[in-house]
Write a protein that holds these residues in place. Structure first.
Motif, PDB file in Angstrom:
ATOM      1  N   ARG A 166      -5.226   1.328  17.570  1.00  0.00           N
ATOM      2  CA  ARG A 166      -4.846   0.845  16.223  1.00  0.00           C
ATOM      3  C   ARG A 166      -6.114  -0.233  15.938  1.00  0.00           C
ATOM      4  O   ARG A 166      -6.462  -0.785  16.732  1.00  0.00           O
ATOM      5  CB  ARG A 166      -3.569   0.079  16.396  1.00  0.00           C
ATOM      6  CG  ARG A 166      -2.278   0.823  16.454  1.00  0.00           C
ATOM      7  CD  ARG A 166      -1.166   0.110  17.025  1.00  0.00           C
ATOM      8  NE  ARG A 166      -0.673  -0.897  16.030  1.00  0.00           N
ATOM      9  CZ  ARG A 166       0.143  -0.482  15.059  1.00  0.00           C
ATOM     10  NH1 ARG A 166       0.723   0.415  14.807  1.00  0.00           N
ATOM     11  NH2 ARG A 166       0.408  -1.925  14.211  1.00  0.00           N
ATOM     12  N   ILE A 167      -6.121  -0.171  14.554  1.00  0.00           N
ATOM     13  CA  ILE A 167      -7.307  -1.070  14.226  1.00  0.00           C
ATOM     14  C   ILE A 167      -6.727  -1.512  12.874  1.00  0.00           C
ATOM     15  O   ILE A 167      -6.481  -0.862  11.954  1.00  0.00           O
ATOM     16  CB  ILE A 167      -8.646  -0.676  14.215  1.00  0.00           C
ATOM     17  CG1 ILE A 167      -9.799  -1.924  13.550  1.00  0.00           C
ATOM     18  CG2 ILE A 167      -8.862   0.560  13.197  1.00  0.00           C
ATOM     19  CD1 ILE A 167     -11.292  -1.501  14.011  1.00  0.00           C
ATOM     20  N   GLU A 168      -6.810  -2.986  12.481  1.00  0.00           N
ATOM     21  CA  GLU A 168      -6.532  -3.353  11.297  1.00  0.00           C
ATOM     22  C   GLU A 168      -7.858  -3.334  10.217  1.00  0.00           C
ATOM     23  O   GLU A 168      -8.978  -4.419  10.960  1.00  0.00           O
ATOM     24  CB  GLU A 168      -5.746  -4.708  11.091  1.00  0.00           C
ATOM     25  CG  GLU A 168      -5.447  -5.163   9.818  1.00  0.00           C
ATOM     26  CD  GLU A 168      -4.739  -6.450   9.836  1.00  0.00           C
ATOM     27  OE1 GLU A 168      -3.509  -6.548   9.566  1.00  0.00           O
ATOM     28  OE2 GLU A 168      -5.298  -7.704  10.192  1.00  0.00           O
ATOM     29  N   VAL A 169      -7.890  -2.883   9.263  1.00  0.00           N
ATOM     30  CA  VAL A 169      -9.246  -2.957   8.322  1.00  0.00           C
ATOM     31  C   VAL A 169      -8.915  -3.254   6.913  1.00  0.00           C
ATOM     32  O   VAL A 169      -7.700  -3.142   6.600  1.00  0.00           O
ATOM     33  CB  VAL A 169     -10.011  -1.608   8.537  1.00  0.00           C
ATOM     34  CG1 VAL A 169     -10.154  -1.162   9.966  1.00  0.00           C
ATOM     35  CG2 VAL A 169      -8.985  -0.469   7.883  1.00  0.00           C
ATOM     36  N   SER A 170      -9.913  -3.680   6.025  1.00  0.00           N
ATOM     37  CA  SER A 170      -9.801  -3.879   5.022  1.00  0.00           C
ATOM     38  C   SER A 170     -11.169  -3.167   4.359  1.00  0.00           C
ATOM     39  O   SER A 170     -12.140  -3.744   4.188  1.00  0.00           O
ATOM     40  CB  SER A 170      -9.931  -5.340   4.548  1.00  0.00           C
ATOM     41  OG  SER A 170      -9.895  -5.468   3.260  1.00  0.00           O
ATOM     42  N   ALA A 171     -11.097  -2.145   3.724  1.00  0.00           N
ATOM     43  CA  ALA A 171     -12.253  -1.404   3.206  1.00  0.00           C
ATOM     44  C   ALA A 171     -11.810  -0.560   1.875  1.00  0.00           C
ATOM     45  O   ALA A 171     -11.486   0.658   2.083  1.00  0.00           O
ATOM     46  CB  ALA A 171     -12.695  -0.407   4.307  1.00  0.00           C
ATOM     47  N   PRO A 172     -12.119  -0.980   0.846  1.00  0.00           N
ATOM     48  CA  PRO A 172     -11.628  -0.373  -0.545  1.00  0.00           C
ATOM     49  C   PRO A 172     -12.523   1.023  -0.711  1.00  0.00           C
ATOM     50  O   PRO A 172     -13.649   0.903  -0.653  1.00  0.00           O
ATOM     51  CB  PRO A 172     -12.138  -1.503  -1.422  1.00  0.00           C
ATOM     52  CG  PRO A 172     -11.903  -2.645  -0.878  1.00  0.00           C
ATOM     53  CD  PRO A 172     -12.348  -2.449   0.470  1.00  0.00           C
ATOM     54  N   HIS A 173     -11.820   2.090  -1.124  1.00  0.00           N
ATOM     55  CA  HIS A 173     -12.448   3.262  -1.294  1.00  0.00           C
ATOM     56  C   HIS A 173     -11.567   3.875  -2.250  1.00  0.00           C
ATOM     57  O   HIS A 173     -10.314   4.130  -2.449  1.00  0.00           O
ATOM     58  CB  HIS A 173     -12.648   4.161   0.040  1.00  0.00           C
ATOM     59  CG  HIS A 173     -11.672   4.239   0.732  1.00  0.00           C
ATOM     60  ND1 HIS A 173     -10.897   5.682   0.832  1.00  0.00           N
ATOM     61  CD2 HIS A 173     -10.548   3.480   1.437  1.00  0.00           C
ATOM     62  CE1 HIS A 173      -9.676   5.659   1.595  1.00  0.00           C
ATOM     63  NE2 HIS A 173      -9.790   4.276   1.707  1.00  0.00           N
ATOM     64  N   ARG A 174     -12.446   4.862  -3.252  1.00  0.00           N
ATOM     65  CA  ARG A 174     -11.663   5.345  -4.174  1.00  0.00           C
ATOM     66  C   ARG A 174     -11.790   7.091  -3.944  1.00  0.00           C
ATOM     67  O   ARG A 174     -11.240   7.778  -4.440  1.00  0.00           O
ATOM     68  CB  ARG A 174     -12.106   5.374  -5.549  1.00  0.00           C
ATOM     69  CG  ARG A 174     -11.807   4.171  -6.280  1.00  0.00           C
ATOM     70  CD  ARG A 174     -11.992   3.920  -7.607  1.00  0.00           C
ATOM     71  NE  ARG A 174     -13.695   3.239  -7.625  1.00  0.00           N
ATOM     72  CZ  ARG A 174     -14.348   3.117  -8.667  1.00  0.00           C
ATOM     73  NH1 ARG A 174     -13.708   3.418  -9.952  1.00  0.00           N
ATOM     74  NH2 ARG A 174     -15.405   2.497  -8.473  1.00  0.00           N
ATOM     75  N   GLN A 175     -12.825   7.378  -3.051  1.00  0.00           N
ATOM     76  CA  GLN A 175     -12.890   8.714  -2.416  1.00  0.00           C
ATOM     77  C   GLN A 175     -12.284   8.980  -1.050  1.00  0.00           C
ATOM     78  O   GLN A 175     -12.292   7.798  -0.344  1.00  0.00           O
ATOM     79  CB  GLN A 175     -14.089   9.185  -2.295  1.00  0.00           C
ATOM     80  CG  GLN A 175     -14.884   9.651  -3.989  1.00  0.00           C
ATOM     81  CD  GLN A 175     -16.257  10.122  -3.946  1.00  0.00           C
ATOM     82  OE1 GLN A 175     -17.204   9.563  -3.026  1.00  0.00           O
ATOM     83  NE2 GLN A 175     -16.448  11.220  -4.621  1.00  0.00           N
ATOM     84  N   ALA A 176     -11.961  10.062  -0.529  1.00  0.00           N
ATOM     85  CA  ALA A 176     -11.343  10.454   0.666  1.00  0.00           C
ATOM     86  C   ALA A 176     -11.884  11.745   1.201  1.00  0.00           C
ATOM     87  O   ALA A 176     -11.959  12.604   0.194  1.00  0.00           O
ATOM     88  CB  ALA A 176      -9.897   9.872   0.990  1.00  0.00           C
TER      89      ALA A 176
END
Length: 231
Positions: A166-176
């Protein structure tokens, strides 16, 4: 022991310094700092000519496919302008260069860490496709927000062995990632099952993540790349 030479992809666009405004090769220093901290020697790669990608790869011990703007949807089989926003921000010259780099690195079994946009490049290079407008596909905008969220990681994967389950991240993205490319395996997911991490099966080290491991204090994933790149 000599430091492995790690290539880092970059922007090519107008920049200002002093009284000049000129086209420049740009790379956030966080990538080079993370590679240096992990024991590697960073080299920024200008996105100029796809035909020199194999020459770069022959001289490198590892490769970071860095973050950046959305990929041109025509490169993964969608109509131009229909599968992504901000079409004016697309950088086809960078897309072509990085796709060639990714394919050359995979072919040569050179370790690759693909970050954010870089994960999309790796997926498209392997024949995969992308979700171009993520909020419309999942019905919410949490992936675009700066809000930290927890990612679940396969414990048996290279990624899981490097950072845990598990890892907590903050990474805005509009593609996947939509359809996985050939040889790629999903190894990390958000709570709505959007793919947040992939690995290239049978490769010495081929890992892609949706977030930015080069930022912050946790440098374990970049360290894993550099360790894989050592002779």
């Amino acid at each position: 022991m000599s430091r492995p030479l790690i290539g880092i992809t970059a922007y090519l666009e107008a920049a200002r310094w002093g009284i000049w405004v000129r086209e420049a090769v740009l790379s956030p220093p966080s990538y080079a700092k993370a590679v240096t901290k992990a024991g590697g020697a960073p080299v920024v790669l200008p996105p100029l000519r796809p035909d020199v990608a194999e020459d770069y790869i022959r001289g490198l011990d590892g490769l970071v496919l860095a973050g950046g703007t959305a990929i041109d949807p025509t490169l993964y089989g969608e109509a131009a302008g229909e599968d992504t926003e901000d079409a004016e921000d697309l950088q086809p010259h960078r897309d072509r260069f990085e796709l060639a780099l990714a394919r050359a690195a995979v072919e040569a079994d050179v370790p690759v860490l693909a970050i954010a946009r870089g994960m999309h490049v790796l997926n498209v290079a392997q024949g995969g496709s992308l979700i171009g407008r993520l909020p419309e596909a999942v019905g919410h905008e949490r992936h675009e927000a700066q809000t930290p969220h927890v990612i679940q990681v396969s414990v048996t994967s290279r990624l899981g062995k490097a950072i845990g389950d598990r890892i907590e991240v903050s990474a805005p993205h509009r593609q996947a990632v939509k359809r996985l490319g050939s040889g790629l395996l999903a190894v990390a997911w958000a709570d709505d099952q959007i793919i947040e991490g992939v690995e290239l099966q049978g490769h010495r080290f081929g890992v892609g993540v949706q977030w930015h491991p080069e930022r912050g204090e946790d440098n374990r994933l970049v360290e894993a790349l550099v360790d894989a790149a050592r002779p």
